[in-house]
Design a protein around this motif. Structure first.
Motif, mmCIF file in Angstrom:
data_model
loop_
_atom_site.group_PDB
_atom_site.id
_atom_site.type_symbol
_atom_site.label_atom_id
_atom_site.label_comp_id
_atom_site.label_asym_id
_atom_site.label_seq_id
_atom_site.Cartn_x
_atom_site.Cartn_y
_atom_site.Cartn_z
ATOM 1 N N ARG A 45 -7.928 16.617 -8.634
ATOM 2 C CA ARG A 45 -7.092 15.503 -9.091
ATOM 3 C C ARG A 45 -6.570 14.756 -7.875
ATOM 4 N NH1 ARG A 45 -1.505 15.929 -12.617
ATOM 5 N NH2 ARG A 45 -1.826 14.102 -13.955
ATOM 6 N N ALA A 46 -7.418 13.892 -7.320
ATOM 7 C CA ALA A 46 -7.037 13.171 -6.101
ATOM 8 C C ALA A 46 -6.079 12.036 -6.384
ATOM 9 C CB ALA A 46 -8.288 12.623 -5.408
ATOM 10 N N SER A 47 -6.070 11.494 -7.592
ATOM 11 C CA SER A 47 -5.166 10.405 -7.955
ATOM 12 C C SER A 47 -4.539 10.708 -9.303
ATOM 13 C CB SER A 47 -5.910 9.071 -8.004
ATOM 14 O OG SER A 47 -6.912 9.089 -9.004
ATOM 15 N N VAL A 48 -3.321 10.201 -9.504
ATOM 16 C CA VAL A 48 -2.581 10.431 -10.745
ATOM 17 C C VAL A 48 -2.066 9.084 -11.239
ATOM 18 C CG1 VAL A 48 -0.687 11.683 -11.848
ATOM 19 C CG2 VAL A 48 -1.887 12.699 -9.910
ATOM 20 N N ALA A 49 -2.246 8.810 -12.519
ATOM 21 C CA ALA A 49 -1.711 7.578 -13.096
ATOM 22 C C ALA A 49 -0.197 7.532 -12.894
ATOM 23 C CB ALA A 49 -2.058 7.494 -14.582
ATOM 24 N N VAL A 50 0.311 6.332 -12.607
ATOM 25 C CA VAL A 50 1.730 6.182 -12.280
ATOM 26 C C VAL A 50 2.612 6.714 -13.401
ATOM 27 C CG1 VAL A 50 3.538 4.461 -11.926
ATOM 28 C CG2 VAL A 50 1.397 4.280 -10.660
ATOM 29 N N LEU A 93 3.343 8.568 -0.506
ATOM 30 C CA LEU A 93 2.450 8.208 -1.597
ATOM 31 C C LEU A 93 1.936 6.793 -1.395
ATOM 32 C CD1 LEU A 93 4.201 9.561 -4.843
ATOM 33 C CD2 LEU A 93 2.304 10.576 -3.593
ATOM 34 N N ILE A 94 0.735 6.542 -1.886
ATOM 35 C CA ILE A 94 0.128 5.214 -1.854
ATOM 36 C C ILE A 94 -0.077 4.770 -3.298
ATOM 37 C CG2 ILE A 94 -1.898 3.860 -1.187
ATOM 38 C CD1 ILE A 94 -2.310 5.806 1.105
ATOM 39 N N GLN A 95 0.396 3.581 -3.595
ATOM 40 C CA GLN A 95 0.260 3.029 -4.941
ATOM 41 C C GLN A 95 -0.840 1.974 -4.940
ATOM 42 O OE1 GLN A 95 4.011 1.782 -6.503
ATOM 43 N NE2 GLN A 95 3.204 1.170 -8.494
ATOM 44 N N GLN A 96 -1.828 2.122 -5.814
ATOM 45 C CA GLN A 96 -2.939 1.191 -5.845
ATOM 46 C C GLN A 96 -3.510 1.113 -7.256
ATOM 47 O OE1 GLN A 96 -5.384 3.319 -2.935
ATOM 48 N NE2 GLN A 96 -6.809 3.889 -4.548
ATOM 49 N N ILE A 97 -4.503 0.216 -7.424
ATOM 50 C CA ILE A 97 -5.142 0.005 -8.714
ATOM 51 C C ILE A 97 -6.551 0.581 -8.655
ATOM 52 C CG2 ILE A 97 -5.875 -1.691 -10.426
ATOM 53 C CD1 ILE A 97 -2.895 -1.550 -10.159
ATOM 54 N N ASP A 98 -6.859 1.483 -9.586
ATOM 55 C CA ASP A 98 -8.198 2.056 -9.715
ATOM 56 C C ASP A 98 -8.683 1.835 -11.143
ATOM 57 O OD1 ASP A 98 -8.246 2.888 -7.125
ATOM 58 O OD2 ASP A 98 -7.899 5.008 -7.533
ATOM 59 N N ASP A 99 -9.753 1.036 -11.291
ATOM 60 C CA ASP A 99 -10.325 0.777 -12.621
ATOM 61 C C ASP A 99 -9.266 0.243 -13.579
ATOM 62 O OD1 ASP A 99 -12.774 1.690 -11.720
ATOM 63 O OD2 ASP A 99 -12.354 3.755 -12.324
ATOM 64 N N ASP A 100 -8.502 -0.752 -13.095
ATOM 65 C CA ASP A 100 -7.471 -1.416 -13.896
ATOM 66 C C ASP A 100 -6.333 -0.481 -14.289
ATOM 67 O OD1 ASP A 100 -8.942 -3.756 -13.799
ATOM 68 O OD2 ASP A 100 -10.040 -3.305 -15.637
ATOM 69 N N VAL A 101 -6.189 0.657 -13.618
ATOM 70 C CA VAL A 101 -5.097 1.596 -13.881
ATOM 71 C C VAL A 101 -4.309 1.784 -12.591
ATOM 72 C CG1 VAL A 101 -4.475 3.933 -14.589
ATOM 73 C CG2 VAL A 101 -6.399 2.775 -15.680
ATOM 74 N N VAL A 103 -2.295 3.810 -10.027
ATOM 75 C CA VAL A 103 -2.292 5.236 -9.713
ATOM 76 C C VAL A 103 -1.550 5.478 -8.405
ATOM 77 C CG1 VAL A 103 -4.472 5.616 -10.912
ATOM 78 C CG2 VAL A 103 -4.487 5.140 -8.463
ATOM 79 N N TYR A 104 -1.179 6.757 -8.202
ATOM 80 C CA TYR A 104 -0.638 7.233 -6.932
ATOM 81 C C TYR A 104 -1.708 8.073 -6.239
ATOM 82 C CZ TYR A 104 4.175 6.018 -8.274
ATOM 83 O OH TYR A 104 5.313 5.352 -8.626
#
Length: 487
Positions: A45-50, A93-101, A103-104
């Protein structure tokens, strides 16, 4: 001289402790931060939805507070959302958009801090035979790679070949291979885990370097300090070759040739699973076994993270180049500076700001509904009777709707009750079209009808001379409408 060396060493230490990595480990809430990040982010689980991260961290806080760990202020205040936003601000933490979601992701500093924490709390750290041999092998490989004397290079290769030939001959002679003892294999496994723990931070550092390069490119492009043609040529080239724009990217490109092959990753996974089945693997604890099994997935996820950052940087830079408008960018920059200046003006301790209790409403007045005649529209003219309609020719009427007048006159002369199929067969050819069958059914329904158990079949004639057969439930109809009392 001593003072200068001491000052330099102290300056280096101050710089090191000012990084987010050591700031995370030496903060008041460091145990909570390390524990929470370890729970939120795993090898799978490298990224988690905000939204998920806020909810899960809130549950962690509630459980620890209920257990009494907040008695001496060992936990941060606020909700899971507040804590996550603070970690973004601190660089963990880094906040970004992955596939329109949204994530952190863990930053490189957070990954390094977790690696240090895991290595320190993961048991013994020893100078093992495996670790020393890894160092010696690395130095030997470096020495061979840097060798420029062909005679010495050949001598080394001959020595390696002689050792391999001797090992091959021994196995062929004895018929079996002698594996190392379990203690030595355990040391080897611990060394592998030690090396693998450093990979996630390295991958994340490469991805962050690419994102930093992306921001730098966009910032330089928006400043418009050089001719547009020169800026376009340079940054389009950087967009096409983004992996070669940073030292970390160039290093990763070299490593990608070794680990980017899916077959090599699959082979690595199979090797690790085979090792877990060996007797020495029982000497590893559960966490070590899980970590050893996850090495292949960590490598694969790290490669995908860097490649995703590369694709995102190329997309953003190319989009900025295509839509670059210096005048509009300057207007936006001026507007943002005005807003920031206004916010600074409100930030004083004695500043009183009236709250906005409701949004203002615009007064539009009465809008015109028409643009031509301002008089109210008139009612449409009544529809003309069918008898008053003038058809262009006979063919136009032939393809029209049912001939209700002729059908009603025909039905009126059929007596009290009649079979609808028989009646349709006796209709003149001009009124025996498919639409006239529907019209006759409508008239029968209006006057009253009784459905029978049988099936009736009729043949309708189209105006072009073709025919079509229809089947329907047998119907007995009345020639006149039933009285309301009967209904």
């Amino acid at each position: 001289m001593t003072g200068s060396r001491a000052e330099a060493a102290y300056a280096r230490a101050v710089t090191a402790f000012s990084t987010p990595t050591l700031d995370l480990l030496h903060g008041r809430f460091a145990p909570f931060v390390v524990a929470s990040l370890t729970l939120l982010f795993t090898a799978d689980r490298a990224s988690v939805a905000v939204a998920d991260a806020h909810a899960e961290l809130g549950e962690v806080l509630d459980e620890l507070r209920a257990a009494g760990y907040d008695d001496d202020r060992r936990l941060p205040s606020g909700s899971g959302r507040d804590v996550c936003r603070n970690w973004v601000r601190l660089g963990w933490l880094i906040q970004q958009i992955d596939d329109d979601v949204e994530v952190y992701r863990l930053s490189a500093h957070a990954v390094a801090a977790l690696e240090i924490s895991g290595r320190t709390g993961g048991g013994r750290t020893r100078v093992s035979n495996s670790r020393v041999r890894t160092l010696l092998d690395a130095v030997d490989h470096l020495s061979v790679s840097a060798e420029v004397d062909p005679v010495r290079r050949l001598a080394r290769l001959y020595d390696e070949r002689d050792l391999l030939d001797a090992e091959i001959a021994r196995i062929q002679e004895t018929g079996h291979a002698d594996p190392a003892d379990d203690e030595e294999l355990l040391e080897e496994a611990e060394n592998v885990l030690h090396l693998a723990r450093e990979l996630p931070a390295d991958f994340t550092r490469v991805a962050e370097s690419l994102r930093s390069m992306q921001r730098d490119v966009v910032a330089h492009l928006r400043r418009d300090e050089r001719p547009t043609s020169e800026v376009l040529r340079e940054y389009l080239q950087r967009a096409q070759d983004v992996m070669q724009s940073t030292p970390e990217g160039r290093a990763f490109a070299g490593a990608l040739r070794l680990i980017g092959d899916p077959d090599r990753i699959d082979a690595l996974t199979e090797q690790l699973r085979g090792l877990l089945g060996r007797p020495f693997a029982r000497m590893l604890d559960g966490a070590q076994r899980a970590e050893l099994d996850a090495i292949g997935r960590r490598v694969e996820q790290g490669v995908e993270e860097v490649l995703a950052a590369q694709r995102r940087a190329s997309h953003v830079i190319t989009g900025q180049v295509k839509t670059h408008d210096p005048l509009r960018d300057r207007q936006i920059d001026d507007l943002l500076r005005d807003v920031i200046a206004g916010l600074h003006g409100w930030s004083g301790p004695a500043t009183v700001v009236d709250p906005v209790r409701s949004m203002p409403l615009i007064d539009l007045g009465h809008l015109r509904q028409t643009t031509s005649d301002i008089r109210p529209p008139r009612a449409p003219a009544p529809l003309a009777d069918a008898d008053d309609v003038d058809f262009l020719d006979h063919d136009t009427r032939a393809w029209g709707g049912p001939r209700y007048a002729e059908l009603e006159e025909y039905v009126a002369g059929l007596g009290t009750d009649f079979d609808l199929a028989d009646a349709f067969r006796s209709v003149p050819d001009a009124a025996r079209r498919p639409v006239d069958l529907l019209g006759l059914l409508e008239i029968a329904h209006r006057n009253g009808l009784t459905e029978g158990a049988g099936i009736s079949t009729v043949e309708a004639l189209r105006p072009d001379g073709t025919s079509r057969r229809f089947a329907f439930g047998a119907v007995t109809a009345r020639s006149t409408k039933e009285d309301s009392d009967d209904e």
